[in-house]
Write a protein that holds these residues in place. Sequence first.
Motif, short mmCIF file in Angstrom:
data_model
loop_
_atom_site.label_atom_id
_atom_site.label_comp_id
_atom_site.label_asym_id
_atom_site.label_seq_id
_atom_site.Cartn_x
_atom_site.Cartn_y
_atom_site.Cartn_z
N TYR A 411 0.71 -1.21 0.11
CA TYR A 411 -0.07 0.13 0.29
C TYR A 411 0.88 1.05 -0.05
CZ TYR A 411 -4.02 -2.71 1.12
OH TYR A 411 -4.69 -4.07 1.15
N ARG A 412 2.29 0.97 0.20
CA ARG A 412 2.97 2.26 0.55
C ARG A 412 4.14 2.62 -0.87
NH1 ARG A 412 -0.69 3.61 3.36
NH2 ARG A 412 -0.51 4.06 5.53
N TYR A 413 4.30 1.56 -1.60
CA TYR A 413 5.35 1.67 -2.64
C TYR A 413 4.62 1.19 -3.99
CZ TYR A 413 8.86 1.29 1.15
OH TYR A 413 9.59 1.47 2.30
N SER A 414 5.48 1.85 -4.97
CA SER A 414 5.06 1.72 -6.23
C SER A 414 5.81 0.58 -6.93
CB SER A 414 4.93 2.93 -7.16
OG SER A 414 6.40 3.32 -7.31
N GLY A 415 5.25 0.24 -8.06
CA GLY A 415 6.05 -1.05 -9.06
C GLY A 415 5.37 -2.17 -8.92
N ALA A 416 5.77 -3.09 -9.92
CA ALA A 416 5.13 -4.52 -9.97
C ALA A 416 5.36 -5.48 -8.96
CB ALA A 416 5.66 -5.14 -11.31
#
Length: 518
Positions: A411-416
């Motif tokens: 819920y806090r980081y982006s990316g696959a």
Amino acid sequence: MQTKYLNTVLLAVLVLLVSSCKKYLDVKPVGKLIPAKAEELENLLNNSSTLDYHFIDNNRGSYYALLGDNFQLSENQAKYLYVSTHPNIDRYAAYTFYLPYENPRNPQYTWDWGIYRALGLFNNVIEGVKELPNASGSELGKTITAQAKAGRAWSIMVGTLGYGPMYDPNGANDTKVLPYRISANPNTPNPELSTTAGAFALIEQDLKDALAAPNNVANPSRANVSAVHALLTQFYMYKRDWPKMLEHAKEAWNRSVVIKGGVDNMIYNYNVFSYKPNPNASPSPGTDVEVALELQGPDLLLNQSDNRENLFFRLSPSGTGHYPSPEFLDLFDKITDRRYKLFALKALGYATTVGGVKYDDGVVTKYYRDSKMLGSEGITYPELLLMKAEASARLNDLGAALTDLNLLRKYRYSGANTDLVNGAALSQDNLLFEILKERRREMPIGTFQRVFDIKRYVFDAGKPWSKTSITHSIGTKTYTGLVNNANFSMRISNNVILLNPQWGLTPWSGTYDPTSNK
């Protein structure tokens, strides 16, 4: 009946309760009365005075947070803002470790308007239920008593750890700190100062009694049973009782998942957050991000106490008046951490003109999470998840700890793939360190919570997250405070000491001048 809505808060000094609730409660309190039924007592729990001014000053910040390592002051701020003009010089005193931090001759917001005003309301409810005919045996009577005890326990717990040392699992814990006032009668003398051990015993009993709280509440300013288990989790975290910490963390988390209908309803996904220009911004958009940009999320509750992340809500001070320290900003992955992308924003720093000369910090990075979303000093679901992860890691259940950590990272980081890189290969200490760094990134920046963590980590001697001292800098000058001593404890004000001679405390008699420390 002895119990009255008008009650003690400054330990033997009578003050008036506020007459209206803040907008985030939307419930009007009853007027000045002798309650005649449990419903009137219940309304006392909706009063905003149960939530506010714990470690918050009259300018709505907190000097206590400046004892830690999340902030820095510039030379211009120190010289021209705090020393010269700022109404809360105690913040500068804390940053430079000038004792006492607050002027002991002045009343204290944390004591007067925070801890003991809240206790006055909670004790009214607890005693009122006992004294009203048929109230103590009713379902409502049991419910509001449990919620009042949960609130009382939290207020005294944070007060004990703020005014005294951290609980030492291998020590006597015999430092006298605060009075654990349980009487609602203003004519009842104050009890003796409780030791850390004595206060913790009473806190634990209050929280166990509070397990009679309901499963559901309309607003997290009042505890449900999941919140009580979360408070017990926090309590055992401070006691370093890892098995009980994990037991109650699991209970709080599992209950909450059922009550809330899944984790998506407990934690915001920051990947769907964005900004738009605020049409009411002044000055014009682009001048200052705090007013020029409006945070957009999946609902309209970001600035409400009942937003999806709040489990046990207590109003938080603002942390945007100070610059985040380089150490704090360096905690973040500046590419994939959505908290950094959303809240670590460029803005104009402090500037002033003195004697025709302009002193300007230029463009700086500020951290706006505390102002873009309504902060809570209580317990959020993300914090509960991280406490659960910490307890598992402390007990060497690394698989469970990593699962919980990765769940929050989703819920806090982006990316696959948002999982911690090589997390399964980490040692116990290295995984625990990652969890504690995530905790620091997740907690509000301007509250007492990071300072409490610094105090409890002292007992992890030799570990990379443990610090025995904190050093602050202003330009080329440095100021160092030892963690495990008076530098990290608040002092009771003179007026309270003079009203309670039975405590045997000596009023402070020095000259209060933090500017002498510049």
